[in-house]
Write a protein that holds these residues in place. Sequence first.
Motif, PDB file in Angstrom:
ATOM      1  N   ARG A 188      50.350  30.836  51.920  1.00  0.00           N
ATOM      2  CA  ARG A 188      50.771  32.209  51.403  1.00  0.00           C
ATOM      3  C   ARG A 188      51.615  32.770  52.693  1.00  0.00           C
ATOM      4  NH1 ARG A 188      48.788  37.022  49.190  1.00  0.00           N
ATOM      5  NH2 ARG A 188      50.483  37.668  51.302  1.00  0.00           N
ATOM      6  N   LYS A 206      57.828  42.679  50.988  1.00  0.00           N
ATOM      7  CA  LYS A 206      56.317  42.908  50.722  1.00  0.00           C
ATOM      8  C   LYS A 206      56.270  44.794  51.096  1.00  0.00           C
ATOM      9  CE  LYS A 206      53.399  41.620  51.860  1.00  0.00           C
ATOM     10  NZ  LYS A 206      52.874  40.760  51.412  1.00  0.00           N
ATOM     11  N   ALA A 252      51.644  42.505  42.024  1.00  0.00           N
ATOM     12  CA  ALA A 252      50.505  43.615  40.806  1.00  0.00           C
ATOM     13  C   ALA A 252      52.585  44.534  40.490  1.00  0.00           C
ATOM     14  CB  ALA A 252      49.718  43.757  41.629  1.00  0.00           C
ATOM     15  N   ARG A 295      43.998  39.415  40.304  1.00  0.00           N
ATOM     16  CA  ARG A 295      43.971  40.107  42.124  1.00  0.00           C
ATOM     17  C   ARG A 295      43.022  41.741  42.443  1.00  0.00           C
ATOM     18  NH1 ARG A 295      45.886  45.680  42.856  1.00  0.00           N
ATOM     19  NH2 ARG A 295      47.377  44.563  44.437  1.00  0.00           N
TER      20      ARG A 295
END
Length: 348
Positions: free
Chosen positions: A129, A134, A188, A240
């Motif tokens: 990963r 980002k 998320a 997560r």
Amino acid sequence: MKVGSPQTEIDRLCQEFEAWGLSPEAIIGKHKVVIGLVGETASLNEEQIEENSEWIEQVLRVERPYKRASREFRHGEAGEVWVSTPDGDVPFGESHPIVVVAGPCSVENEAMIIETAQRVKAAGAKFLRGGAYKPRTSPYAFQGHGESALDLLAAAREASGLGIITEVMDTADVEKVGEVADVLQVGARNMHNFALLKKVGAQPKPVLLKRGMSATIDEWLMAAEYVLAAGNPNVILCERGIRTFDRSHARNTLDLAVLPVLRSLTHLPIMIDPSHGTGRWEFVPAMAKAAIAGGTDSLMIEVHPNPAKALSDGPQSLNPERFDGLMQELAVIGNAVNRWPKSAMAIA
Ligand code: PEP
Ligand code: MN
């Protein structure tokens, strides 16, 4: 359909249902063939459908709002997602060994991503990963190297044979990221980005869908439904950590109760990410072990060659030595639940 139903009968029934204005989807499982009927079914009753063929075993109405994601959609049978990697096809799912995904939060440079890939592979990981794009809380924080980092992931894939999982944040980047990634990650913060969900649903690579930080399980499954409804059946769900009142020690509360809950609601494979789930590398081993004992199909662990210098998520990243040690500990639990990959066992 009953076991041994002839293909000609399945095809004939599908044509019949199409003539009724429905969209039938034949799902070929290990033990069963299920025909999913999507469309205006409210006015139909079960008997009306049943009388069309002696090969129909059972007609079941899926009451839940998420249809394709529901466990009933496969009549209770476990689902699986196969991902092709340079080293071969890797299955995710409850009847398969646990798949470990490891690597840094962000792809920082060529040397670090290749070194990390080789180290995590040697320890038994099947996927690397690492983020090129980002999603950062602050616009002033490191945003990822973008396209150039995709090239570095491609190089790491080639050098290690590992599959690549990386995040896509923008609908405009889906194709580009899909050229390198073996699995597209929806993070998320984008779990509720419906345009992105539709877009990754309309391309061929499997999708890793992380739970929104304040999303209920039903909202998460509805997000998965968007991907499935757009035509992509290969979705893996990743817990997560969720926002809760107490953030004094851990970044999030890792909701391991999703393991039995999701198992009862959906056939989709489950991944647990204890790195983002706790935010502290010291807490990762306990949660990773608990996740295996609780029945996870997969783990995502952040690993960085020098966490103190990481451009993002250093405090929750294990260094490669700690990751080696963790994999040995995980093998003990993984073997106890009979789900540790044979190839990784030699390391233990
Ligand atoms: C990540 O995987 O690095 C990440 C940003 O995760 P999440 O979307 O769960 O915060
Ligand atoms: Mn991260």
